[in-house]
Design a protein around this motif. Structure first.
Motif, PDB file in Angstrom:
ATOM      1  N   SER A  47       1.097  -1.418  -0.405  1.00 32.92           N
ATOM      2  CA  SER A  47       0.300   0.211   0.187  1.00 32.92           C
ATOM      3  C   SER A  47       0.808   1.319   0.102  1.00 32.92           C
ATOM      4  O   SER A  47       0.270   2.486  -0.527  1.00 32.92           O
ATOM      5  CB  SER A  47      -0.833   0.015   1.541  1.00 32.92           C
ATOM      6  N   SER A  48       2.459   1.093   0.163  1.00 33.45           N
ATOM      7  CA  SER A  48       3.044   2.240   0.549  1.00 33.45           C
ATOM      8  C   SER A  48       3.357   2.403  -1.113  1.00 33.45           C
ATOM      9  O   SER A  48       3.544   3.876  -1.206  1.00 33.45           O
ATOM     10  CB  SER A  48       4.029   1.764   1.542  1.00 33.45           C
ATOM     11  N   VAL A  49       4.086   2.067  -2.125  1.00 37.98           N
ATOM     12  CA  VAL A  49       3.876   1.695  -3.429  1.00 37.98           C
ATOM     13  C   VAL A  49       2.468   2.584  -3.961  1.00 37.98           C
ATOM     14  O   VAL A  49       3.151   3.501  -4.702  1.00 37.98           O
ATOM     15  CB  VAL A  49       4.463   0.606  -3.772  1.00 37.98           C
ATOM     16  N   SER A  50       1.906   1.938  -3.384  1.00 39.66           N
ATOM     17  CA  SER A  50       0.383   1.878  -3.966  1.00 39.66           C
ATOM     18  C   SER A  50       0.604   3.669  -3.902  1.00 39.66           C
ATOM     19  O   SER A  50      -0.060   3.916  -5.244  1.00 39.66           O
ATOM     20  CB  SER A  50      -0.698   1.518  -3.829  1.00 39.66           C
ATOM     21  N   ALA A  51       0.111   4.084  -3.400  1.00 36.49           N
ATOM     22  CA  ALA A  51       0.370   5.830  -1.813  1.00 36.49           C
ATOM     23  C   ALA A  51       1.605   6.649  -3.278  1.00 36.49           C
ATOM     24  O   ALA A  51       0.664   7.432  -4.145  1.00 36.49           O
ATOM     25  CB  ALA A  51       0.967   6.183  -1.190  1.00 36.49           C
ATOM     26  N   ASP A  95       3.070   2.935  10.405  1.00 33.78           N
ATOM     27  CA  ASP A  95       4.344   2.557   9.327  1.00 33.78           C
ATOM     28  C   ASP A  95       3.120   3.380   8.416  1.00 33.78           C
ATOM     29  O   ASP A  95       3.779   4.118   7.921  1.00 33.78           O
ATOM     30  CB  ASP A  95       4.385   1.088   9.628  1.00 33.78           C
ATOM     31  N   ALA A  96       1.881   3.626   8.587  1.00 36.73           N
ATOM     32  CA  ALA A  96       1.313   4.232   7.202  1.00 36.73           C
ATOM     33  C   ALA A  96       1.180   5.354   7.467  1.00 36.73           C
ATOM     34  O   ALA A  96       1.947   6.211   6.622  1.00 36.73           O
ATOM     35  CB  ALA A  96      -0.464   3.514   7.595  1.00 36.73           C
ATOM     36  N   MET A  97       1.314   5.926   8.761  1.00 38.07           N
ATOM     37  CA  MET A  97       1.313   7.393   9.127  1.00 38.07           C
ATOM     38  C   MET A  97       2.678   8.236   8.809  1.00 38.07           C
ATOM     39  O   MET A  97       2.367   9.107   7.169  1.00 38.07           O
ATOM     40  CB  MET A  97       1.297   7.853  10.087  1.00 38.07           C
ATOM     41  N   GLU A 118       5.831  11.003   4.453  1.00 37.93           N
ATOM     42  CA  GLU A 118       7.005  10.433   3.786  1.00 37.93           C
ATOM     43  C   GLU A 118       6.435  11.198   2.041  1.00 37.93           C
ATOM     44  O   GLU A 118       6.928  11.891   1.552  1.00 37.93           O
ATOM     45  CB  GLU A 118       7.477   9.115   3.578  1.00 37.93           C
ATOM     46  N   LEU A 119       5.818  10.931   1.795  1.00 34.54           N
ATOM     47  CA  LEU A 119       5.174  11.557   0.231  1.00 34.54           C
ATOM     48  C   LEU A 119       4.242  13.069   0.564  1.00 34.54           C
ATOM     49  O   LEU A 119       3.667  12.928  -0.775  1.00 34.54           O
ATOM     50  CB  LEU A 119       4.019   9.736   0.619  1.00 34.54           C
ATOM     51  N   GLU A 152      12.224   0.963  -2.091  1.00 37.40           N
ATOM     52  CA  GLU A 152      13.399   0.926  -1.735  1.00 37.40           C
ATOM     53  C   GLU A 152      14.285   1.968  -1.873  1.00 37.40           C
ATOM     54  O   GLU A 152      15.372   2.748  -2.118  1.00 37.40           O
ATOM     55  CB  GLU A 152      14.499  -0.367  -2.396  1.00 37.40           C
ATOM     56  N   GLU A 153      14.329   2.568  -3.620  1.00 36.43           N
ATOM     57  CA  GLU A 153      14.574   3.292  -4.270  1.00 36.43           C
ATOM     58  C   GLU A 153      14.611   5.008  -4.344  1.00 36.43           C
ATOM     59  O   GLU A 153      14.434   5.804  -4.304  1.00 36.43           O
ATOM     60  CB  GLU A 153      13.894   3.357  -6.029  1.00 36.43           C
ATOM     61  N   ALA A 154      13.277   4.807  -3.677  1.00 36.18           N
ATOM     62  CA  ALA A 154      11.882   6.054  -2.785  1.00 36.18           C
ATOM     63  C   ALA A 154      12.308   5.970  -1.520  1.00 36.18           C
ATOM     64  O   ALA A 154      12.045   6.975  -0.874  1.00 36.18           O
ATOM     65  CB  ALA A 154      10.204   5.768  -2.874  1.00 36.18           C
ATOM     66  N   ASN A 155      13.320   5.423  -0.487  1.00 35.17           N
ATOM     67  CA  ASN A 155      13.639   5.614   0.302  1.00 35.17           C
ATOM     68  C   ASN A 155      12.413   5.526   1.877  1.00 35.17           C
ATOM     69  O   ASN A 155      12.107   5.527   2.687  1.00 35.17           O
ATOM     70  CB  ASN A 155      14.353   6.420   0.771  1.00 35.17           C
ATOM     71  N   LEU A 156      11.392   4.019   1.084  1.00 33.49           N
ATOM     72  CA  LEU A 156      10.748   4.639   1.690  1.00 33.49           C
ATOM     73  C   LEU A 156      10.291   3.580   3.311  1.00 33.49           C
ATOM     74  O   LEU A 156      11.112   2.529   3.323  1.00 33.49           O
ATOM     75  CB  LEU A 156       9.315   4.216   1.363  1.00 33.49           C
ATOM     76  N   TYR A 157       9.741   4.027   4.132  1.00 34.62           N
ATOM     77  CA  TYR A 157      10.032   3.661   5.131  1.00 34.62           C
ATOM     78  C   TYR A 157       9.899   2.393   5.260  1.00 34.62           C
ATOM     79  O   TYR A 157      10.331   1.499   6.630  1.00 34.62           O
ATOM     80  CB  TYR A 157       9.302   3.932   6.596  1.00 34.62           C
TER      81      TYR A 157
END
Length: 366
Positions: free
Chosen positions: A15-19, A54-56, A61-62, A179-184
């Protein structure tokens, strides 16, 4: 004006990458974390709290807003009560399928539309395609992660309003993007098991809500070979944890049937025992994604467990039930699970398995 998408954010990488994808595509993205269950695990930790955090964090970040919505009552009434009722009937339900039907693509959808969303989005490995005014549910590109099985009981209203941003990606590609976007959440491990049970001892969890009455384990030839701890603790095809150690040593034992009235668990020895196999099943409560019944007899493929490969079948209808005949005998057909039907890449819908038709009638324990 930007189209508004309300995304179900679970606190996981999908869902993080979906966002991230939706934001990059120019949508006005709002994250919504669904709180469906509130109970601490055996270590005193509520995993929903960590997932929400984690979602927050990813939303921060985004640069998108993210809120929490409480669906605990809806989940209890529509999913968990169903789950308990099925176990009381001696069946093995799939609450993840029911959660999609009743919560994510029903209660969540209605909530999002009330917030004037143009679409909802989920981090499922599946795809939607419009064809001649009808919305089709397609398998995800990643065959190892395809989740169309769990979405097989949603309809046209939901599909017409749903985006699956990662449906065209593999899990490996999703991880790489994160990983490339450095998402948590880039390296956060995938959740396993049923959401409200997690990593806990399943039998102990069931015992909190249902009465387990011990009884006899009988082999398929009629001999008593042990004691079970309650029929709710066993499922068709189960091998481990039956408790028949040392009896007729050699090949392993498998659960092949239950008699609720007599409180008997039936077991057979050997993974190729005839008692494990069925030639057909009876399905109930069919749901067709097109919301139109197909022409019967329907020749298609089906799968009866998430990880199972497709099996050619012929589906007939009798009254409000389906008779699903297999091209060849199938192992461990389990009442309460879901029979999902496919035409190539297209998921047609599903039915709840009511009864298995055994390869050999003398092993009919229904």
């Amino acid at each position: 004006m930007k189209k508004r998408v309300i995304l179900g954010m679970s606190g996981g990488v999908d869902s993080s990458v979906s966002a991230l994808i939706l934001k990059n595509q120019g949508y006005d993205v709002i994250g919504l974390f669904m709180k469906n269950w509130d109970e601490k695990d055996e270590d005193g930790v509520c995993t929903a709290t960590q997932d929400a955090e984690d979602a927050m964090r990813v939303a921060f970040e985004l640069g998108i807003p993210c809120y929490t919505i409480n669906f605990e009552k809806e989940y209890w009434d529509r999913v968990f009560s169903y789950f308990l009722d099925e176990y009381n009937k001696g069946r093995t339900p799939n609450p993840d399928v029911m959660c999609n039907q009743e919560i994510k693509f029903n209660a969540f959808l209605d909530y999002a539309l009330n917030l004037e969303a143009d679409y909802i989005a989920m981090g499922h490995y599946a795809r939607v395609k419009e064809e001649n005014g009808e919305y089709l549910l397609l398998r995800g590109i990643d065959k190892n992660k395809d989740q169309s099985y769990f979405l097989s009981r949603i309809g046209q209203k939901a599909l017409s309003k749903t985006i699956f941003p990662i449906g065209d990606l593999t899990k490996e590609e999703v991880r790489k993007i994160a990983e490339e976007a450095n998402l948590y959440t880039a390296k956060k491990k995938d959740s396993t098991g049923i959401c409200f049970i997690g990593e806990r001892d399943f039998d102990k969890f069931l015992d909190k809500y249902l009465l387990a009455t011990p009884g006899d384990i009988i082999d398929v030839d009629g001999g008593k070979i042990g004691k079970h701890t309650g029929l709710i603790h066993y499922t068709i095809g189960q091998r481990k944890g039956i408790g028949i150690g040392g009896i007729k040593s050699g090949e392993p034992w498998f659960v092949v049937g239950k008699d609720l009235k007599k409180n008997i668990l039936y077991a057979a020895q050997g993974e190729e025992h005839k008692a494990l196999y069925s030639v057909a099943l009876i399905g109930e409560e069919p749901k067709w994604i097109s919301e139109k019944e197909p022409v019967f007899p329907l020749q298609c493929t089906a799968k009866f467990r998430y990880r199972q490969k497709d099996i050619p079948v012929v589906v007939e209808k009798s009254d409000d039930k389906l008779y699903v005949k297999f091209e060849y005998p199938v192992k461990a057909i389990t009442p309460g699970q879901v029979a999902v039907f496919y035409d190539g890449e297209i998921c047609l819908g599903s039915a709840i398995i009511n009864k298995a038709i055994p390869l050999d009638e003398k092993y009919n324990f229904n």
